[in-house]
Structures are given as structure tokens and as C-alpha cells.
Design a protein around this motif. Structure first.
Motif, PDB file in Angstrom:
ATOM      1  N   PHE A 138       0.805  -1.227   0.000  1.00 54.82           N
ATOM      2  CA  PHE A 138       0.000   0.000   0.000  1.00 54.82           C
ATOM      3  C   PHE A 138       0.841   1.282   0.000  1.00 54.82           C
ATOM      4  O   PHE A 138       0.548   2.213  -0.752  1.00 54.82           O
ATOM      5  CB  PHE A 138      -0.968  -0.021   1.178  1.00 54.82           C
ATOM      6  CG  PHE A 138      -1.923   1.139   1.221  1.00 54.82           C
ATOM      7  CD1 PHE A 138      -2.689   1.483   0.121  1.00 54.82           C
ATOM      8  CD2 PHE A 138      -2.059   1.908   2.376  1.00 54.82           C
ATOM      9  CE1 PHE A 138      -3.585   2.547   0.157  1.00 54.82           C
ATOM     10  CE2 PHE A 138      -2.946   2.969   2.428  1.00 54.82           C
ATOM     11  CZ  PHE A 138      -3.701   3.294   1.316  1.00 54.82           C
ATOM     12  N   PRO A 139       1.894   1.377   0.825  1.00 61.32           N
ATOM     13  CA  PRO A 139       2.671   2.621   0.812  1.00 61.32           C
ATOM     14  C   PRO A 139       3.269   2.964  -0.550  1.00 61.32           C
ATOM     15  O   PRO A 139       3.389   4.141  -0.894  1.00 61.32           O
ATOM     16  CB  PRO A 139       3.776   2.349   1.847  1.00 61.32           C
ATOM     17  CG  PRO A 139       3.173   1.366   2.790  1.00 61.32           C
ATOM     18  CD  PRO A 139       2.331   0.481   1.916  1.00 61.32           C
ATOM     19  N   VAL A 140       3.632   1.948  -1.330  1.00 58.62           N
ATOM     20  CA  VAL A 140       4.210   2.211  -2.647  1.00 58.62           C
ATOM     21  C   VAL A 140       3.176   2.883  -3.555  1.00 58.62           C
ATOM     22  O   VAL A 140       3.436   3.946  -4.144  1.00 58.62           O
ATOM     23  CB  VAL A 140       4.718   0.911  -3.289  1.00 58.62           C
ATOM     24  CG1 VAL A 140       5.145   1.163  -4.736  1.00 58.62           C
ATOM     25  CG2 VAL A 140       5.869   0.333  -2.485  1.00 58.62           C
ATOM     26  N   THR A 141       1.999   2.285  -3.662  1.00 65.73           N
ATOM     27  CA  THR A 141       0.970   2.861  -4.522  1.00 65.73           C
ATOM     28  C   THR A 141       0.432   4.169  -3.946  1.00 65.73           C
ATOM     29  O   THR A 141       0.069   5.075  -4.682  1.00 65.73           O
ATOM     30  CB  THR A 141      -0.189   1.869  -4.728  1.00 65.73           C
ATOM     31  OG1 THR A 141      -0.687   1.447  -3.451  1.00 65.73           O
ATOM     32  CG2 THR A 141       0.277   0.649  -5.499  1.00 65.73           C
ATOM     33  N   LEU A 142       0.405   4.260  -2.623  1.00 64.31           N
ATOM     34  CA  LEU A 142      -0.059   5.490  -1.980  1.00 64.31           C
ATOM     35  C   LEU A 142       0.867   6.651  -2.332  1.00 64.31           C
ATOM     36  O   LEU A 142       0.413   7.736  -2.714  1.00 64.31           O
ATOM     37  CB  LEU A 142      -0.113   5.301  -0.463  1.00 64.31           C
ATOM     38  CG  LEU A 142      -0.675   6.448   0.377  1.00 64.31           C
ATOM     39  CD1 LEU A 142      -2.108   6.753  -0.016  1.00 64.31           C
ATOM     40  CD2 LEU A 142      -0.601   6.090   1.864  1.00 64.31           C
ATOM     41  N   GLY A 143       2.167   6.415  -2.228  1.00 64.59           N
ATOM     42  CA  GLY A 143       3.125   7.461  -2.556  1.00 64.59           C
ATOM     43  C   GLY A 143       3.038   7.897  -3.999  1.00 64.59           C
ATOM     44  O   GLY A 143       3.130   9.097  -4.312  1.00 64.59           O
ATOM     45  N   LEU A 144       2.839   6.953  -4.906  1.00 66.80           N
ATOM     46  CA  LEU A 144       2.728   7.300  -6.324  1.00 66.80           C
ATOM     47  C   LEU A 144       1.472   8.113  -6.600  1.00 66.80           C
ATOM     48  O   LEU A 144       1.496   9.069  -7.376  1.00 66.80           O
ATOM     49  CB  LEU A 144       2.726   6.028  -7.175  1.00 66.80           C
ATOM     50  CG  LEU A 144       4.046   5.242  -7.204  1.00 66.80           C
ATOM     51  CD1 LEU A 144       3.862   3.924  -7.957  1.00 66.80           C
ATOM     52  CD2 LEU A 144       5.153   6.075  -7.840  1.00 66.80           C
ATOM     53  N   ASN A 145       0.375   7.763  -5.969  1.00 65.01           N
ATOM     54  CA  ASN A 145      -0.881   8.473  -6.204  1.00 65.01           C
ATOM     55  C   ASN A 145      -0.867   9.903  -5.673  1.00 65.01           C
ATOM     56  O   ASN A 145      -1.598  10.759  -6.171  1.00 65.01           O
ATOM     57  CB  ASN A 145      -2.052   7.705  -5.582  1.00 65.01           C
ATOM     58  CG  ASN A 145      -2.584   6.623  -6.507  1.00 65.01           C
ATOM     59  OD1 ASN A 145      -3.463   6.862  -7.323  1.00 65.01           O
ATOM     60  ND2 ASN A 145      -2.039   5.420  -6.386  1.00 65.01           N
ATOM     61  N   THR A 146      -0.055  10.175  -4.671  1.00 66.13           N
ATOM     62  CA  THR A 146      -0.016  11.534  -4.127  1.00 66.13           C
ATOM     63  C   THR A 146       0.638  12.524  -5.080  1.00 66.13           C
ATOM     64  O   THR A 146       0.554  13.737  -4.872  1.00 66.13           O
ATOM     65  CB  THR A 146       0.750  11.566  -2.789  1.00 66.13           C
ATOM     66  OG1 THR A 146       2.101  11.123  -2.997  1.00 66.13           O
ATOM     67  CG2 THR A 146       0.063  10.685  -1.762  1.00 66.13           C
ATOM     68  N   LEU A 147       1.298  12.035  -6.125  1.00 65.62           N
ATOM     69  CA  LEU A 147       1.943  12.920  -7.090  1.00 65.62           C
ATOM     70  C   LEU A 147       0.960  13.512  -8.091  1.00 65.62           C
ATOM     71  O   LEU A 147       1.288  14.446  -8.821  1.00 65.62           O
ATOM     72  CB  LEU A 147       3.038  12.145  -7.844  1.00 65.62           C
ATOM     73  CG  LEU A 147       4.157  11.535  -6.991  1.00 65.62           C
ATOM     74  CD1 LEU A 147       5.089  10.711  -7.870  1.00 65.62           C
ATOM     75  CD2 LEU A 147       4.919  12.618  -6.248  1.00 65.62           C
ATOM     76  N   ILE A 148      -0.264  12.971  -8.137  1.00 66.89           N
ATOM     77  CA  ILE A 148      -1.228  13.351  -9.173  1.00 66.89           C
ATOM     78  C   ILE A 148      -1.727  14.778  -8.995  1.00 66.89           C
ATOM     79  O   ILE A 148      -1.817  15.551  -9.959  1.00 66.89           O
ATOM     80  CB  ILE A 148      -2.410  12.361  -9.184  1.00 66.89           C
ATOM     81  CG1 ILE A 148      -1.901  10.964  -9.548  1.00 66.89           C
ATOM     82  CG2 ILE A 148      -3.496  12.818 -10.146  1.00 66.89           C
ATOM     83  CD1 ILE A 148      -2.956   9.879  -9.447  1.00 66.89           C
ATOM     84  N   ASP A 149      -2.078  15.162  -7.775  1.00 68.11           N
ATOM     85  CA  ASP A 149      -2.666  16.487  -7.534  1.00 68.11           C
ATOM     86  C   ASP A 149      -1.995  17.119  -6.322  1.00 68.11           C
ATOM     87  O   ASP A 149      -2.222  16.700  -5.185  1.00 68.11           O
ATOM     88  CB  ASP A 149      -4.176  16.344  -7.300  1.00 68.11           C
ATOM     89  CG  ASP A 149      -4.884  17.695  -7.216  1.00 68.11           C
ATOM     90  OD1 ASP A 149      -4.196  18.713  -7.022  1.00 68.11           O
ATOM     91  OD2 ASP A 149      -6.115  17.718  -7.351  1.00 68.11           O
TER      92      ASP A 149
END
Length: 392
Positions: free
Chosen positions: A84-95
Motif C-alpha cells: 500500500f505505501p508504494v501505490t499510496l506514494g505514487l498516487n499523491t503525485l497526481i494532484d
């Protein structure tokens, strides 16, 4: 991949502010934390703030039917703390304008992958942390793996720049753990609100929900919680024995079935036949139990907040709680208090309720107390915390 609750998103053309709430792993069945996240999301939506709940997806956890022990527990750790932390960190770059709020301090490790000054967290208690480092008053024992987990949670929490605790006691405990006082974080006490509708029901409504046979039987004292040692369920059995012939009502345990030790203790003292259980109690049944009980007995040895106290008060139930903090902080003047290892004190307080005018005054004070825990006030305080510009 992220598991998302999308029930609280506004159309893009209506969005001025957006909050992502970090929720709990579904197999952990953290019902109170799930309700807390849902309450925040719902309240934000009512204020015109778009919000959704992101949860760790169940990936490896699907491979087991025992998510809380053995290999299932470890597979859950991989889902929660590695994938989860990996995908969470990537998703925070979107906006870059989105704010994040972690609704449960046990997920504090996610702070390391979220934008530092756009992320806040709620700390509901530090009982497990204090138990792991040897504070016996927390009444929370930890295995060696539990001690490692609590160390990681503590380390992440103490570095959080924006944090809310749900009681002044929890804030005090958290600051006691903080070694570096040179940093000036934005830490606030924000009381919980009732996370569902808790209103007094009539006798007819209680009969419909619980059944006429139950309602027409003997009066009962109520405990809401689990078999954890700190919940001190034995006190209700001891209280019943101490009352003797002065009160011949029953005991109701709502939340979890009695464990073997508690059942044996009740049988040994001759009160097992007077105990009724409501495991996995529904919300409607819980409200009916609050509305029809002789009193809620809440003798916890340690708590971070104590939701049942204000739930019972909202349903016009008299409350007798432990005198250990934070129960007096939460119950205020609308509850009676007694030392949690002194059943005779609880018996003395309970017998005061036989005076109808005294009972009614206490119930009214309880209703007055509940107003301190309004959803509007809590929401305003969280919006102020989440959208503060600390560090910008």
C-alpha cells in the motif's frame, strides 16, 4: 492499486477543496475506526469539501481465512505496510493541492510517503505504545513483534507536524513521549463526535427491536465493549454480587461474547444465569439497550476516549464510569464515577439511582454533556487543522 470509497466525491466542477482520508485495512474489522472515517467523509461533503476514503487493498490477504493470526496476520502486514505505501506514494503525485488525513494512529507509518505539510493524523490513544514500553497503567501487553510495531508507530507519530488527539489525556501522554521540544508542531485536541444516530427510544420501540420477552424481564446493567483486560468486565459481576438482595437484575454484555475465563468466573460466583450477551450487536439493538438499561457501567482501567459514555448519555441512560482519566473528562457532570477496582463504590453509586429525582437530574446532565461532542464543532476543527498552512 488502492481500495477507494467513492461515495463522498463531488463533481469536478464543484470541487474547491479535496481531502483524501486514509482508512483501515478491511480484514482488520476496525468498526469504530471505519465509522470515524465515514463520519468525517460525510461531514466534509456537507461542507462542500470533496472527500473519499483510500484503504489498503486486500491482495495477499485473500489467500487466507485467518487474517488475525499466523500467516494471515503476516500477509496482512505485507498488504498494509509494503504494498500500500508504494501505490499510496505514487498516487499523491497526481494532484499537489489535495490534503490527506490519516484517521487512525495505527496507520502512522503512512506519514512517510504522504506530503509532510499537507497531511494530518488523528491519535485516538497511545495505550498500546505505552504498554509496549512498559507502562503498566495502560493495561496493554505486547509481544516482541508488537513492541516493534508500536515503536514504528510512535516514531512516525512524534514526527507528525499536524495531529489531533481525541482527549487531553491522550495529548498529555503523547507529549510525554516527545523528546525534541524544539519543533513546534500543530497538535490539537479535537473531541470525537457521536459517529451515528444515538437517540432515546420508547419502550415500544425497544420491544420491537429487542423482543417483548427481553424488555419485560428483569432490569439490567449494561457493558459495551470487549474482553480485553483493560475493559474490566469482571467488575460488573463483582458489582452484582456486592449488591446482593438489594438488586436482583441482570447483566448484559454487548459487543463480544464472554471468553472462557469470564464465563468461569461468573459461574463460580453464581451469576452466570443472570448474564445475557449481544455479540456483534447491531446499531439499532445497541441504541435499544442504552435506552432500556438501568445504567451503563463503564469501569475501564484505561481508555483513549470512551465512546460508550456519550452514546449512553445521548440515549438517556445513567452512566457510572471509572474515575480513571479520561472518563471524567468525557463524561463530565453527566456521569457518576468510582474506582475501577472497587465494586463496592460502584454499588454505592448505582443505588443512588433508586432516587428518581436524582436519576433524572443525572440523565439531564448527561444530555447537556453530549452537546460538547457535536459533529459540526468536530468538523470545523478538523477543517481548520487539515487546511492550515503550517510549513508553507
Amino acid at each position: 492499486m488502492i481500495s477507494m470509497d467513492k461515495l463522498h466525491r463531488l463533481p469536478r466542477n464543484m470541487i474547491e477543496k479535496r481531502v483524501i482520508l486514509i482508512g483501515n485495512y478491511a480484514p482488520d474489522q476496525q468498526q469504530s475506526m471505519n465509522r470515524f472515517a465515514e463520519m468525517l467523509a460525510r461531514n466534509f461533503l456537507n461542507r462542500g469539501i470533496s472527500s473519499e476514503i483510500w484503504r489498503p487493498p486486500v491482495v495477499l490477504g485473500k489467500l487466507t481465512n485467518s487474517p488475525h493470526r499466523g500467516i494471515g496476520k503476516w500477509l496482512g502486514y505485507v498488504d498494509k505496510f509494503l504494498l500500500f505505501p508504494v501505490t499510496l506514494g505514487l498516487n499523491t503525485l497526481i494532484d499537489p493541492s489535495v490534503r490527506y488525513h490519516i484517521g487512525d494512529h495505527s496507520n502512522a507509518m503512512y506519514l512517510s510517503v504522504l506530503p509532510r505539510f499537507r497531511t494530518s493524523i488523528t491519535c485516538h490513544d497511545v495505550l498500546a505504545i505505552r504498554g509496549a514500553i512498559g507502562h503498566e497503567d495502560a493495561v496493554c501487553r505486547a509481544s516482541w513483534t508488537g513492541k516493534v510495531l508500536q515503536w514504528l508507530i510512535k516514531r512516525a507519530l512524534l514526527r507528525s507536524p499536524k495531529l489531533a488527539t481525541v482527549s487531553y489525556l491522550t495529548m498529555e501522554h503523547l507529549r510525554e513521549l516527545k523528546e525534541d521540544e524544539s519543533r513546534q508542531p500543530d497538535w490539537r485536541v479535537i473531541y470525537n463526535a457521536l459517529n451515528a444516530n444515538f437517540l432515546p427510544l420508547s419502550n415500544t420501540q425497544c420491544q420491537r427491536i429487542l423482543g417483548p420477552d427481553f424488555v419485560h424481564q428483569r432490569p439490567f446493567i449494561l457493558h459495551v465493549g470487549t474482553n480485553l483486560a483493560r475493559k474490566n468486565r469482571r467488575l460488573l459481576i463483582d458489582l452484582t454480587v456486592k449488591l446482593g438482595d438489594r438488586w436482583k437484575g441482570d447483566i448484559v454484555f454487548a459487543g463480544k461474547s464472554m471468553d472462557t475465563g469470564l464465563r468461569s468466573y461468573a459461574e463460580q460466583l453464581g451469576v452466570l444465569s443472570r448474564i445475557k450477551e449481544f455479540p456483534d450487536v447491531s446499531h439499532d439493538a445497541l441504541v435499544a439497550l442504552y435506552s432500556s438499561c438501568a445504567a451503563l457501567i463503564f469501569p475501564s482501567l484505561s481508555e483513549g476516549f470512551g465512546w460508550p459514555v456519550i452514546e449512553a448519555q445521548a440515549c438517556r441512560a445513567p452512566v457510572i464510569a471509572s474515575s480513571v482519566a479520561p472518563m471524567p473528562e468525557i463524561g463530565g457532570d453527566g456521569a457518576l464515577y468510582a474506582t475501577p477496582d472497587q465494586p463496592e463504590q460502584f454499588a454505592e453509586q448505582f443505588l443512588k439511582l433508586e432516587n428518581k429525582s436524582f436519576r433524572e437530574r443525572l440523565v439531564q446532565e448527561g444530555l447537556n454533556n453530549v452537546s460538547r461532542f457535536s459533529g459540526d464543532l468536530m468538523t470545523s476543527n478538523y477543517i481548520d487543522l487539515i487546511f492550515s498552512n503550517l510549513g508553507n
